[in-house]
Design a protein around this motif. Sequence first.
Motif, mmCIF file in Angstrom:
data_model
loop_
_atom_site.group_PDB
_atom_site.id
_atom_site.type_symbol
_atom_site.label_atom_id
_atom_site.label_comp_id
_atom_site.label_asym_id
_atom_site.label_seq_id
_atom_site.Cartn_x
_atom_site.Cartn_y
_atom_site.Cartn_z
ATOM 1 N N HIS A 484 0.813 -1.219 0.000
ATOM 2 C CA HIS A 484 0.000 0.000 0.000
ATOM 3 C C HIS A 484 0.847 1.271 0.000
ATOM 4 O O HIS A 484 0.326 2.348 -0.311
ATOM 5 N N CYS A 485 2.116 1.171 0.324
ATOM 6 C CA CYS A 485 2.967 2.365 0.428
ATOM 7 C C CYS A 485 3.067 3.125 -0.901
ATOM 8 O O CYS A 485 3.195 4.356 -0.913
ATOM 9 N N PHE A 486 3.038 2.403 -2.005
ATOM 10 C CA PHE A 486 3.179 3.046 -3.312
ATOM 11 C C PHE A 486 2.061 2.655 -4.294
ATOM 12 O O PHE A 486 2.132 3.012 -5.468
ATOM 13 N N GLN A 487 1.051 1.942 -3.831
ATOM 14 C CA GLN A 487 0.027 1.428 -4.738
ATOM 15 C C GLN A 487 -0.699 2.551 -5.490
ATOM 16 O O GLN A 487 -0.801 2.541 -6.723
ATOM 17 N N THR A 488 -1.204 3.530 -4.757
ATOM 18 C CA THR A 488 -1.909 4.650 -5.380
ATOM 19 C C THR A 488 -0.973 5.434 -6.296
ATOM 20 O O THR A 488 -1.369 5.882 -7.383
ATOM 21 N N THR A 489 0.261 5.596 -5.863
ATOM 22 C CA THR A 489 1.247 6.337 -6.656
ATOM 23 C C THR A 489 1.501 5.653 -7.995
ATOM 24 O O THR A 489 1.566 6.321 -9.039
ATOM 25 N N LEU A 490 1.636 4.342 -7.999
ATOM 26 C CA LEU A 490 1.904 3.612 -9.233
ATOM 27 C C LEU A 490 0.751 3.747 -10.224
ATOM 28 O O LEU A 490 0.959 3.903 -11.431
ATOM 29 N N ILE A 491 -0.473 3.700 -9.704
ATOM 30 C CA ILE A 491 -1.638 3.875 -10.583
ATOM 31 C C ILE A 491 -1.642 5.286 -11.166
ATOM 32 O O ILE A 491 -1.908 5.482 -12.364
ATOM 33 N N PHE A 492 -1.334 6.275 -10.333
ATOM 34 C CA PHE A 492 -1.300 7.669 -10.798
ATOM 35 C C PHE A 492 -0.221 7.858 -11.861
ATOM 36 O O PHE A 492 -0.447 8.519 -12.888
ATOM 37 N N TRP A 493 0.967 7.296 -11.635
ATOM 38 C CA TRP A 493 2.040 7.406 -12.622
ATOM 39 C C TRP A 493 1.630 6.767 -13.950
ATOM 40 O O TRP A 493 1.940 7.281 -15.026
ATOM 41 N N GLY A 494 0.922 5.638 -13.879
ATOM 42 C CA GLY A 494 0.439 5.004 -15.099
ATOM 43 C C GLY A 494 -0.546 5.885 -15.849
ATOM 44 O O GLY A 494 -0.518 5.966 -17.088
ATOM 45 N N MET A 495 -1.423 6.592 -15.115
ATOM 46 C CA MET A 495 -2.376 7.511 -15.747
ATOM 47 C C MET A 495 -1.647 8.661 -16.443
ATOM 48 O O MET A 495 -2.018 9.078 -17.553
ATOM 49 N N LEU A 496 -0.602 9.175 -15.804
ATOM 50 C CA LEU A 496 0.160 10.268 -16.414
ATOM 51 C C LEU A 496 0.809 9.820 -17.728
ATOM 52 O O LEU A 496 0.798 10.565 -18.726
ATOM 53 N N CYS A 497 1.363 8.620 -17.735
ATOM 54 C CA CYS A 497 1.985 8.105 -18.964
ATOM 55 C C CYS A 497 0.934 7.901 -20.067
ATOM 56 O O CYS A 497 1.242 8.078 -21.253
ATOM 57 N N SER A 498 -0.282 7.560 -19.676
ATOM 58 C CA SER A 498 -1.362 7.410 -20.657
ATOM 59 C C SER A 498 -1.668 8.749 -21.321
ATOM 60 O O SER A 498 -1.844 8.836 -22.546
ATOM 61 N N ILE A 499 -1.718 9.807 -20.517
ATOM 62 C CA ILE A 499 -1.969 11.150 -21.058
ATOM 63 C C ILE A 499 -0.818 11.564 -21.980
ATOM 64 O O ILE A 499 -1.030 12.148 -23.048
ATOM 65 N N ALA A 500 0.420 11.252 -21.561
ATOM 66 C CA ALA A 500 1.594 11.582 -22.384
ATOM 67 C C ALA A 500 1.531 10.865 -23.733
ATOM 68 O O ALA A 500 1.905 11.435 -24.768
ATOM 69 N N ALA A 501 1.048 9.604 -23.737
ATOM 70 C CA ALA A 501 0.919 8.859 -24.988
ATOM 71 C C ALA A 501 -0.076 9.553 -25.929
ATOM 72 O O ALA A 501 0.142 9.630 -27.148
ATOM 73 N N LEU A 502 -1.166 10.075 -25.363
ATOM 74 C CA LEU A 502 -2.150 10.812 -26.169
ATOM 75 C C LEU A 502 -1.531 12.092 -26.742
ATOM 76 O O LEU A 502 -1.788 12.449 -27.900
ATOM 77 N N LEU A 503 -0.720 12.784 -25.945
ATOM 78 C CA LEU A 503 -0.051 13.997 -26.435
ATOM 79 C C LEU A 503 0.916 13.668 -27.573
ATOM 80 O O LEU A 503 1.048 14.445 -28.533
ATOM 81 N N ALA A 504 1.592 12.529 -27.475
ATOM 82 C CA ALA A 504 2.493 12.105 -28.558
ATOM 83 C C ALA A 504 1.694 11.867 -29.838
ATOM 84 O O ALA A 504 2.138 12.221 -30.939
ATOM 85 N N ALA A 505 0.503 11.272 -29.696
ATOM 86 C CA ALA A 505 -0.352 11.034 -30.864
ATOM 87 C C ALA A 505 -0.810 12.357 -31.474
ATOM 88 O O ALA A 505 -0.823 12.521 -32.708
ATOM 89 N N VAL A 506 -1.156 13.331 -30.625
ATOM 90 C CA VAL A 506 -1.556 14.656 -31.117
ATOM 91 C C VAL A 506 -0.403 15.326 -31.863
ATOM 92 O O VAL A 506 -0.595 15.932 -32.928
ATOM 93 N N LEU A 507 0.802 15.206 -31.304
ATOM 94 C CA LEU A 507 1.971 15.810 -31.942
ATOM 95 C C LEU A 507 2.224 15.195 -33.317
ATOM 96 O O LEU A 507 2.593 15.895 -34.278
ATOM 97 N N TYR A 508 2.017 13.891 -33.418
ATOM 98 C CA TYR A 508 2.195 13.228 -34.722
ATOM 99 C C TYR A 508 1.142 13.703 -35.722
ATOM 100 O O TYR A 508 1.458 14.004 -36.882
ATOM 101 N N ILE A 509 -0.115 13.795 -35.289
ATOM 102 C CA ILE A 509 -1.193 14.211 -36.189
ATOM 103 C C ILE A 509 -0.950 15.630 -36.701
ATOM 104 O O ILE A 509 -1.156 15.928 -37.884
ATOM 105 N N ARG A 510 -0.484 16.505 -35.805
ATOM 106 C CA ARG A 510 -0.224 17.896 -36.209
ATOM 107 C C ARG A 510 0.920 18.002 -37.210
ATOM 108 O O ARG A 510 0.948 18.922 -38.033
#
Length: 519
Positions: A484-510
Amino acid sequence: MSPNVLRWFSLVALLWLQSFNGTNLSFPAYSSQLKEFLSISQFKLNYLSFASDAGKVLGFISGIAAVHLPLPLVLLAGGSLGFAGYGLQYLCIVKKMFTLSFSQIWCLSFLAGNSICWINTACYIVAINSFPVNRQVAVGITASYQGLSGKIYTDIVHSFFYSSQREAASGYLLLNSLVPLAACLVTSPMLMKNGGDKTSSSSLDVKVGFIFLFIVTIATGIYAVATSLIPAPAVLVLVGIALFLLAPLAIPIGVRFEELMSCRRSQQKVHVLEAPEIFEIVEEDKTKEEEEFEKAIVGVKEEVEWTQLWKKLDFWIYFGLYLLGPTVGLVFMNNLGQIAESRGCTATTSLVALSSSFGFFGRLLPSLLDYFLSRNKYMPSSPVSMAVSLVAMVASFLLLLIDSDIALYVSTAMIGVFSGALTSLSVTMTAELFGTKHFGVNHNIVVGSIPLGSFGFGMLAAKVYRDGATIYGDYHDGKCFGMHCFQTTLIFWGMLCSIAALLAAVLYIRNRKFFSQKP
């Protein structure tokens, strides 16, 4: 010495420099001991790891300095800053020669973090100027060697400073202060006369040189991974790494030998050729070289001065991508020691070596694929490659939610690979989107997102660490134990990387049209 031989010597010097420049990569190996040394909380420890990353905020100064100062001087400035930052910490914390407040130690960590930017800037500029046609390959290979730093420092400490955990921590501080400066002093003469000659060798020479370098680099990475997983005497491991670091010298030596042999053959046959024929051959070679150089320029969308970056929407998308993607990987590495400790894993140094070794391969992978696949149009663009890497990092963070040492090792290796790949790809994408003329400043501005993420995401991790321990009653001597010490943190970090992946897709489309037209 010919410019062609000199630029290969310069490239070898860059490999050596980067092998010792990743001083921040060894932080997880001694962070727990540093916490005990200073009697500080997890929050304050995160402040210290943030300080090293915060030094990158002023990284753009090294880019400006590189425009006005000789690169060897920029290099030595970086080595000196690291010497002061880590050296004073060593004298204060370990030798107790004087007392410093926490804020003063924070400033020294800031200084040490900034030193990395100066050395990186000099290395990137030399690599780009020396091999403009193959700049991604040159930059990628040199950047990959920085991934070895954690492995090298860990093996040195195990060989000479490992009588106790306390001595090991002091060894890291001492090595971080002395080794990069010594590397700068040894290699700076090799960069002194390198003027960035752009058309100094045939494409065949370059092709053979890079293929040999790829072979050596891959062999080095396999050796690093194998010795991280299989127990072996640290001294013997170091000897092996030293031999692998010396192996690339065969390229400039071979090029010099080939030049001497070519010169002898030319002298023997010169009486056969008439003047018009000689002129025709020289003109033909010159035309081929100019065509290669023009191809390199085509790979740049536009040249943007650093003062104009803020006006570009692509810059802000890219800045956000770097903030939410590669930066999260660095924050994970900063917290790796506490993550392992909270899960009851005592092999923190092995995890650091493993992450460093796989990070080495990750940084190399984009260059390897680009060199062999780009000619067949199979190589995906930089934004697409970054998006794929970020999705893989999301999977890695989810895998860490499994309470297993195997999951910890596999996830650490995966994050090392894909964080390394993102680091290498970001260098290429900065040059592609904003040009190479102002690269030194522009890329350091992009890297300036690291301190923001390091502070925000690191503080969140520390808060979850503390709150989780309080709720579950597992908080002992400032330490938290349990998944439990890092469980919530790991999920949050995964969400941030998901958003970054979407930004990479936007950058490619542009920029789809630009990337589809790249040679």
